[in-house]
Design an enzyme around this catalytic site. Structure first.
Site, PDB file in Angstrom:
ATOM      1  N   GLY A  80       0.786  -1.231   0.000  1.00 37.79           N
ATOM      2  CA  GLY A  80       0.000   0.000   0.000  1.00 37.79           C
ATOM      3  C   GLY A  80       0.814   1.275   0.000  1.00 37.79           C
ATOM      4  CD  GLU A  86       1.217  -9.166   1.417  1.00 40.25           C
ATOM      5  OE1 GLU A  86       0.257  -8.430   1.705  1.00 40.25           O
ATOM      6  OE2 GLU A  86       1.106 -10.374   1.271  1.00 40.25           O
ATOM      7  N   PRO A  87       4.754  -4.893  -1.346  1.00 40.78           N
ATOM      8  CG  PRO A  87       6.890  -4.147  -1.906  1.00 40.78           C
ATOM      9  CD  PRO A  87       6.162  -5.118  -1.031  1.00 40.78           C
ATOM     10  NE  ARG A 113      -1.211   2.194  -5.593  1.00 40.91           N
ATOM     11  CZ  ARG A 113      -2.358   2.073  -6.248  1.00 40.91           C
ATOM     12  NH1 ARG A 113      -2.489   2.616  -7.426  1.00 40.91           N
ATOM     13  NH2 ARG A 113      -3.378   1.423  -5.721  1.00 40.91           N
ATOM     14  CB  CYS A 135     -19.074   2.973 -27.160  1.00 41.07           C
ATOM     15  SG  CYS A 135     -18.396   2.843 -28.803  1.00 41.07           S
TER      16      CYS A 135
HETATM   17  C1  LIG Z   1      -3.208  -5.258  -3.356  1.00 43.42           C
HETATM   18  C2  LIG Z   1      -2.498  -5.826  -2.214  1.00 43.42           C
HETATM   19  C3  LIG Z   1      -1.159  -5.501  -2.012  1.00 43.42           C
HETATM   20  C4  LIG Z   1      -0.421  -4.515  -2.845  1.00 43.42           C
HETATM   21  O1  LIG Z   1      -0.926  -3.243  -2.686  1.00 43.42           O
HETATM   22  P1  LIG Z   1      -0.183  -1.997  -3.374  1.00 43.42           P
HETATM   23  O2  LIG Z   1      -1.019  -0.845  -3.009  1.00 43.42           O
HETATM   24  O3  LIG Z   1      -0.154  -2.265  -4.820  1.00 43.42           O
HETATM   25  O4  LIG Z   1       1.181  -1.941  -2.769  1.00 43.42           O
HETATM   26  C5  LIG Z   1      -0.516  -6.131  -0.965  1.00 43.42           C
HETATM   27  N1  LIG Z   1      -1.149  -7.024  -0.170  1.00 43.42           N
HETATM   28  C6  LIG Z   1      -2.436  -7.346  -0.354  1.00 43.42           C
HETATM   29  C7  LIG Z   1      -3.067  -8.337   0.531  1.00 43.42           C
HETATM   30  C8  LIG Z   1      -3.160  -6.756  -1.362  1.00 43.42           C
HETATM   31  O5  LIG Z   1      -4.439  -7.073  -1.520  1.00 43.42           O
END
Ligand SMILES: *Cc1c(COP(=O)(O)O)cnc(C)c1O
Length: 443
Positions: free
Chosen positions: A248, A290-291, A293, A361
């Site tokens: 996130g 868990e990056p 984005r 469209c």
């Molecule tokens: C989507 C998600 C992420 C990645 O989020 P980003 O905003 O892309 O870093 C990590 N962990 C989980 C569980 C997610 O659903």
């Protein structure tokens, strides 16, 4: 104008990425085209890993592959010593095709099917992030059938609100994801998991949302996770060897966004973990993040060719490009904002304010409202920045538009990593019932 990563403007006034002229990329590969600045992606991966290495915690940086899941990206993630999150059989298959080390694959999702669970068990992936009681029961049952013990984390909903768009906020109590911490559901899930011989509980997982620009939410989530871990130690005499604090981390799309340096997020999380767990005299857990984005987002640029325009005097000028919500649904989905320049005339003075429309469209198929550009002509190339995450990954075939190609650029070289879809591929799964044939023949 803000340029990301290796992007520069060359002598001809053309946008250049990874040492490659984007005008040449358009000629060679066509448009729309997703361009990925490979060096910037590697740099992001290395920033996460290095920042964690300096904390003396054990860690895994898992790339959330849903942001951009293609085989070449999984190979790159492996090369950069990342782990990998997948959320479907398709993403798992992509990772397996890339030869990604199975023990570093983590499976997410709030409604994994039995066949997905079976496939992942068969592949011996490293960890399942279990979202709910049905999955807990099913996974236990399927693991038992295969004679395996599955490592699990329990996804908890920590009740942490973050400032982001409500569709991408997940940590609040009213969320479809995870076991709630506040009302005792998470504790029940731990008790249940501990009864299942074919599940090995490693710890808990928390993901509070996306495009987050502050560290407070992460610190609060660590605190909640630590308190929960301590409670579970008291109740069950167990300790969690792993905690996963999710992803996130925010990126820059426009001048309105002010993301923190990657190191800031990592040190804040690591600092909070060390503080909270040592306070409780708790064996220091391994920390996973868990990056998604932030790994690929600003490394992506989408290149379009300008076509028709429509000027409504006194109101606005619409400039249409050869893509739109099919290759980037984010503006339509969450009013996401983007910056763009003319890639073929990047040094030309700004002369007008226009709005960039897609070719689908749908009136809602708008990519950018009120963008300042030089006077735009048919045939100009528009480069939209920060399209690396959740663009190709969310692309559709609406209007039977073909999904664009993806190229990786680095050190003057451009390599196709996803070919442009062909017209044949558009109809490849279409079938005509045999009885339709009969009626035609009868005539
Ligand atoms: C989507 C998600 C992420 C990645 O989020 P980003 O905003 O892309 O870093 C990590 N962990 C989980 C569980 C997610 O659903």
């Amino acid at each position: 104008m803000y340029l990301h990563g290796t992007s520069t403007i060359n002598d001809q006034g053309h946008l250049q990425i990874g040492g490659v002229d984007t005008v040449q990329l358009a000629e060679r590969f066509g448009t729309p085209l997703y361009i990925v600045d490979e060096q910037l992606v590697r740099q992001r991966a290395q920033q996460f890993v290095r920042a964690f290495s300096e904390t003396d915690l054990k860690f895994q940086v898992a790339y959330a592959s849903k942001a951009f899941s293609v085989v070449a990206m999984c190979v790159l993630a492996e090369q950069e010593n990342l782990s990998l999150d997948v959320v479907s059989d398709g993403e798992l298959y992509t990772a397996l095709q890339a030869g990604f080390p199975v023990e570093r694959i983590h499976f997410h999702g709030n409604n994994k099917t039995v066949s997905e669970l079976d496939m992942a068990l068969q592949a011996n992936i490293g960890c399942f992030v279990v979202d709910n009681f049905l999955e807990l029961d099913l996974l236990h049952e399927r693991a038992q059938l295969q004679g395996k013990v599955a490592n699990i984390l329990l996804r908890i909903s920590p009740g942490v609100e973050v400032h982001t768009h409500e569709y991408i906020s997940t940590g609040q109590e009213d969320s479809k994801f995870g076991f709630d911490l506040g009302n005792g559901t998470a504790a029940t899930a731990v008790a249940t998991a501990l009864q299942y011989d074919n599940l090995q509980l490693l710890g808990v997982h928390s993901h509070i949302g996306s495009q987050i620009f502050e560290v407070e939410g992460f610190k609060l989530a660590v605190e909640k996770v630590a308190t929960f871990a301590v409670n579970m130690r008291e109740q069950h005499q167990i300790t969690f060897p792993v905690i996963n604090m999710g992803g996130g981390f925010g990126i820059r799309y426009t001048a309105e966004d002010s993301p923190l340096a990657i190191e800031k997020y990592v040190t804040a999380i690591a600092g909070a973990v060390k503080e909270k767990f040592s306070e409780a005299d708790y064996p220091m857990p391994e920390v996973w993040i868990e990056p998604g984005r932030s790994m690929v987002g600003d490394a992506g640029t989408t290149l379009y060719t300008v076509g028709s325009t429509k000027t409504i005097p006194g109101i606005r000028k619409y400039v249409a490009v050869d893509g739109g919500m099919t290759d980037n649904p984010r503006p339509a989905l969450y009013q996401a904002k983007y910056e763009a320049i003319l890639a073929n005339r990047a040094n030309d003075a700004v002369e007008e304010v226009v709005s960039i429309a897609g070719k689908c469209c749908e009136s809602g198929d708008m990519l950018i409202w009120d963008l300042s550009l030089p006077e735009v002509k048919q045939g100009d190339l528009l480069a939209v920045f920060s399209t690396g995450a959740y663009n190709y990954a969310m692309a559709s075939n609406y209007n039977r538009i073909r999904r664009p190609a993806v190229v990786f650029v680095k050190d003057g070289e451009a390599d196709l990593v996803v070919a442009r879809e062909s017209l044949e591929q558009i109809v490849v799964n279409d079938l005509v019932p045999a009885r339709f044939q009969k009626t035609t023949l009868a005539k």
